[in-house]
Design an enzyme around this catalytic site. Structure first.
Site, PDB file in Angstrom:
ATOM      1  N   LEU A 106      12.703  60.764  74.369  1.00  0.00           N
ATOM      2  CA  LEU A 106      13.480  61.860  74.794  1.00  0.00           C
ATOM      3  C   LEU A 106      12.665  62.651  74.375  1.00  0.00           C
ATOM      4  O   LEU A 106      11.394  63.270  73.755  1.00  0.00           O
ATOM      5  CB  LEU A 106      14.572  62.404  73.487  1.00  0.00           C
ATOM      6  CG  LEU A 106      15.551  63.509  74.412  1.00  0.00           C
ATOM      7  CD1 LEU A 106      16.304  63.369  75.635  1.00  0.00           C
ATOM      8  CD2 LEU A 106      16.435  63.238  73.158  1.00  0.00           C
ATOM      9  N   TRP A 107      12.657  63.288  75.737  1.00  0.00           N
ATOM     10  CA  TRP A 107      11.707  65.086  75.328  1.00  0.00           C
ATOM     11  C   TRP A 107      12.275  65.934  75.145  1.00  0.00           C
ATOM     12  O   TRP A 107      13.646  66.395  76.101  1.00  0.00           O
ATOM     13  CB  TRP A 107      11.529  65.038  77.400  1.00  0.00           C
ATOM     14  CG  TRP A 107       9.962  64.942  78.262  1.00  0.00           C
ATOM     15  CD1 TRP A 107       9.190  65.014  78.835  1.00  0.00           C
ATOM     16  CD2 TRP A 107       9.851  62.766  77.965  1.00  0.00           C
ATOM     17  NE1 TRP A 107       8.293  64.040  78.849  1.00  0.00           N
ATOM     18  CE2 TRP A 107       8.717  63.364  79.029  1.00  0.00           C
ATOM     19  CE3 TRP A 107      10.557  62.222  77.711  1.00  0.00           C
ATOM     20  CZ2 TRP A 107       7.908  62.028  78.939  1.00  0.00           C
ATOM     21  CZ3 TRP A 107       9.766  60.769  77.953  1.00  0.00           C
ATOM     22  CH2 TRP A 107       8.601  61.122  78.625  1.00  0.00           C
ATOM     23  N   ILE A 153      10.125  60.440  70.323  1.00  0.00           N
ATOM     24  CA  ILE A 153      10.756  61.652  70.555  1.00  0.00           C
ATOM     25  C   ILE A 153       9.104  62.466  70.985  1.00  0.00           C
ATOM     26  O   ILE A 153       7.707  62.070  69.953  1.00  0.00           O
ATOM     27  CB  ILE A 153      11.405  62.948  69.280  1.00  0.00           C
ATOM     28  CG1 ILE A 153      12.696  61.880  68.581  1.00  0.00           C
ATOM     29  CG2 ILE A 153      11.038  64.247  69.072  1.00  0.00           C
ATOM     30  CD1 ILE A 153      13.314  62.090  68.977  1.00  0.00           C
ATOM     31  N   LYS A 154       8.947  62.939  71.954  1.00  0.00           N
ATOM     32  CA  LYS A 154       8.433  64.254  72.733  1.00  0.00           C
ATOM     33  C   LYS A 154       8.225  65.603  72.153  1.00  0.00           C
ATOM     34  O   LYS A 154       9.592  65.674  72.444  1.00  0.00           O
ATOM     35  CB  LYS A 154       8.397  63.148  74.365  1.00  0.00           C
ATOM     36  CG  LYS A 154       6.884  64.244  74.580  1.00  0.00           C
ATOM     37  CD  LYS A 154       6.712  64.373  75.876  1.00  0.00           C
ATOM     38  CE  LYS A 154       5.881  65.299  76.522  1.00  0.00           C
ATOM     39  NZ  LYS A 154       6.132  65.257  78.395  1.00  0.00           N
ATOM     40  N   GLN A 155       7.317  66.203  72.536  1.00  0.00           N
ATOM     41  CA  GLN A 155       7.850  67.483  71.610  1.00  0.00           C
ATOM     42  C   GLN A 155       6.522  67.990  71.497  1.00  0.00           C
ATOM     43  O   GLN A 155       5.474  67.621  71.361  1.00  0.00           O
ATOM     44  CB  GLN A 155       8.717  67.615  69.896  1.00  0.00           C
ATOM     45  CG  GLN A 155       8.509  69.067  69.548  1.00  0.00           C
ATOM     46  CD  GLN A 155       9.709  69.378  70.604  1.00  0.00           C
ATOM     47  OE1 GLN A 155       9.344  70.531  71.747  1.00  0.00           O
ATOM     48  NE2 GLN A 155      10.555  69.494  69.919  1.00  0.00           N
TER      49      GLN A 155
END
Length: 350
Positions: free
Chosen positions: A198-199, A236-238
């Protein structure tokens, strides 16, 4: 290590010598060869999801380390093909995107239905595919903060993808629909045996004040991460946090004084550690984005971001424009340099 120190320059000691006093590293789940067994063995993910995660974590130059180096190229839709590929028109040809990921030894390539679908039979068995299923197409005028599905989870499965990726714009007017939509998509992807990334981006015009942009504030992005883990993202992409105190400055949400006085500081590693903590203390891996290409400073910026992510307890980098907006050999060199940060045992968790 010498090259990494050279790229860090006068920030080398500041970043490599930092000791985190916020969340103690012993409380974190640290990436490593046993990460999947340690975290996912007893979860509700079925054995086929574990197969997909294993393939992702055991591909490329970082195979078996617990760290990830992913090449993301969805900017042709997200930003416009002309702006994304203008600096290097070779990448208008989608096959070159996949070849870059392969040659650079990335764990996987994350891109669109168009890019990956057009090359599925030739490459899906050679490098893990991560199909980005939704996008902000930015051709609507005026632009709006929304993400629209461009295909189905079953389409991604049929082309041999081991994972799907999606964006939720937390804080936007459309976020409630996006959360429901992507929660359902992730549940179906898990049912089919695919992993989920998830972005976790924040989007709201009010988050940008006259004096500061809080879209990358540690407290806001940390909460976005927490929501992303809650809808069962496996990764998780952040964006790397560049500031803090978004909740306080904008006077909304629930906070505690400990968030700012005890669990964060002004140091970039501590700000990133707060993001990791919100990923259930690192049980779900945090990969930070590499950001836009700035030209000659890209190598130094990529090394700095990788060092911050790794020492904070993160799981890797997902870097695109810095790599594909330059000649192929330089893009490979940059991605390999990022990977060296994660391979270097002298760079430890702060």
């Amino acid at each position: 290590m010498k090259k990494i120190n050279e790229y860090l320059g006068d920030q080398a000691e500041y970043l490599l010598g930092h000791s985190c006093k916020t969340f103690d590293k012993t409380k974190l789940t640290i990436p490593g060869p046993d990460y999947l067994d340690q975290v996912f063995l007893n979860t509700n993910r079925n054995p086929q999801v574990l197969n997909s995660l294993s393939r992702l974590y055991n591909s490329g130059n970082l195979a078996g380390t617990g760290y990830l180096s992913i090449l993301p190229v969805d900017q042709g839709i997200e930003h416009s093909a002309g702006s994304a590929f203008g600096p290097n028109p070779d990448y208008f040809d989608s096959e070159n995107i996949v070849q870059l990921g392969l040659e650079a030894g990335c764990n996987g390539v994350a891109s669109t239905f168009g890019v990956l679908g057009l090359n599925a039979r030739k490459y899906a068995h050679k490098i893990p595919y991560i199909v980005k299923i939704n996008h902000n197409e930015l051709l609507t005028y005026p632009n709006k903060h929304d993400q629209i599905l461009f295909g189905t989870v079953k389409d991604a499965w049929n082309m041999g993808a081991c994972a799907i990726g999606a964006t939720v714009y937390f804080g936007s007017a459309e976020s409630n629909r996006q959360i429901r939509e992507i929660s359902e998509a992730f549940a179906y992807a898990h049912e089919l045996g695919m992993a989920t990334i998830l972005w976790c981006y924040t989007r709201n015009e009010a988050f940008k004040t006259k004096d500061k942009d809080y879209h990358t504030a540690a407290d806001l992005t940390g909460q976005a991460n927490h929501l992303g883990v809650t809808i069962q993202a496996d990764i998780i992409k952040q964006k790397v946090p560049e500031t803090n105190g978004g909740f306080k400055a904008l006077d909304f949400g629930k906070t505690s004084k400990e968030m700012y006085e005890k669990y964060t500081s002004d140091h970039p590693i501590d700000l990133c550690r707060y993001q990791v903590a919100n990923c259930y203390m690192g049980k779900i891996g945090l990969i930070n984005s590499g950001g836009a290409s700035s030209g000659d400073s890209d190598y130094a910026e990529a090394v700095k971001t990788a060092v911050i992510n790794k020492r904070a307890g993160g799981m890797g980098l997902i870097s695109g424009r810095k790599a594909f907006q330059r000649p192929r050999n330089e893009g490979v060199e940059l991605l390999n340099l990022i990977q060296q940060v994660y391979l270097d045992e002298k760079i430890t968790i702060a």
